[in-house]
Design a protein around this motif. Structure first.
Motif, short mmCIF file in Angstrom:
data_model
loop_
_atom_site.label_atom_id
_atom_site.label_comp_id
_atom_site.label_asym_id
_atom_site.label_seq_id
_atom_site.Cartn_x
_atom_site.Cartn_y
_atom_site.Cartn_z
N VAL A 46 63.88 1.78 -7.61
CA VAL A 46 63.81 1.80 -6.15
C VAL A 46 63.52 0.39 -5.64
CG1 VAL A 46 62.40 2.66 -4.24
CG2 VAL A 46 63.07 4.20 -6.08
N LEU A 50 61.87 0.38 -0.06
CA LEU A 50 61.88 1.84 -0.17
C LEU A 50 60.64 2.33 -0.92
CD1 LEU A 50 63.37 4.45 0.47
CD2 LEU A 50 64.68 4.14 -1.64
N TYR A 51 60.18 1.57 -1.90
CA TYR A 51 58.96 1.95 -2.62
C TYR A 51 57.77 2.02 -1.67
CZ TYR A 51 54.87 1.77 -5.58
OH TYR A 51 53.66 2.05 -6.15
N ARG A 56 57.42 5.87 -5.01
CA ARG A 56 57.96 6.23 -6.32
C ARG A 56 58.78 5.06 -6.84
NH1 ARG A 56 61.75 10.77 -5.89
NH2 ARG A 56 61.87 10.31 -3.70
N ARG A 57 58.72 4.80 -8.12
CA ARG A 57 59.44 3.66 -8.71
C ARG A 57 60.90 3.98 -9.01
NH1 ARG A 57 57.61 -1.03 -7.37
NH2 ARG A 57 55.40 -1.16 -7.63
N THR A 58 61.23 5.26 -9.17
CA THR A 58 62.62 5.64 -9.41
C THR A 58 62.99 6.78 -8.47
OG1 THR A 58 62.07 7.23 -11.14
CG2 THR A 58 62.59 4.97 -11.85
N ALA A 59 64.26 6.83 -8.11
CA ALA A 59 64.79 7.90 -7.26
C ALA A 59 66.30 7.91 -7.40
CB ALA A 59 64.39 7.70 -5.80
N LEU A 61 69.54 7.39 -5.74
CA LEU A 61 70.00 6.67 -4.56
C LEU A 61 71.49 6.91 -4.37
CD1 LEU A 61 68.18 3.26 -5.13
CD2 LEU A 61 67.43 5.18 -3.75
N HIS A 103 68.68 3.08 3.33
CA HIS A 103 68.82 3.74 2.03
C HIS A 103 69.07 5.23 2.23
CE1 HIS A 103 67.21 0.18 0.02
NE2 HIS A 103 66.21 0.19 0.89
N TYR A 105 68.34 8.54 -0.20
CA TYR A 105 67.70 8.87 -1.47
C TYR A 105 67.41 10.37 -1.53
CZ TYR A 105 63.30 9.09 1.13
OH TYR A 105 62.32 9.43 2.02
#
Length: 191
Positions: A46, A50-51, A56-59, A61, A103, A105
């Protein structure tokens, strides 16, 4: 853009006609399969902005999203499809405000969400008179050409529609709503 839309509409009408050659119809079937193919959902890193919003570190997208037949895109993919009017916090009693999709997500529940930056309204200290205020039937308004620094999450269902933006000076832009108000069928006269 209008010419492209008209050509695509004419092509779709021609492909739907019973006298369309079978070879061309087969190409349409293959094209439809490619265009509507499901996109794999893999989580990626991410971006920092957006973080700060979702923590959250991953999502998952996405570059674009189709919802109720309308295509929405992040600004880096397609600026025109990223410009949306939305109800802040889903409050249908408030006036829709313009923003730009930064973004797209997926939430932990799998729902696709838009991370949007609002357009900043002109301040009272600007002493700028909005020339469109005297025309309530014309859906245009003068805004700052700057975007808010922070992102906010909005659900796609809160989006009213797209808008067109015309930068009239270095710090001001006219925003014209392109929201669908009513459906008026086009009737061609046969003479």
């Amino acid at each position: 853009m209008l010419n492209s839309y008209i050509r695509a509409t004419k092509l779709r009408c021609w492909l739907s006609r019973p006298d369309c050659p079978p070879v061309i119809r087969e190409c349409k079937v293959l094209f439809d399969r490619i265009v509507h193919a499901p996109i794999s959902a893999t989580a990626t890193a991410v971006p920092e902005d957006l973080y700060a919003l979702i923590k959250r570190r991953t999502a998952v997208l996405r570059a674009r999203l189709r919802f109720d037949g309308v295509i929405y895109s992040r600004a880096s993919t397609h600026v025109g499809n990223s410009q949306v009017f939305f109800y802040p916090r889903g409050d249908w009693l408030s006036s829709p405000i313009p923003g730009s999709i930064r973004h797209i997500y997926a939430s932990p529940a799998g729902e696709l969400v838009l991370a949007v930056q609002r357009y900043i309204p002109l301040g009272r200290d600007d002493h700028t008179i909005d020339p469109f205020a005297m025309y309530p039937g014309f859906p245009a308004k003068l805004y700052s050409s700057s975007l808010s620094c922070h992102l906010e999450s909005i659900k796609v269902a809160w989006v009213v529609g797209h808008f067109a933006r015309w930068k009239v000076s270095s710090d001001q832009a006219v925003i014209l709503s392109l929201c669908r108000v009513s459906y008026i069928p086009f009737v061609s006269a046969v003479i």
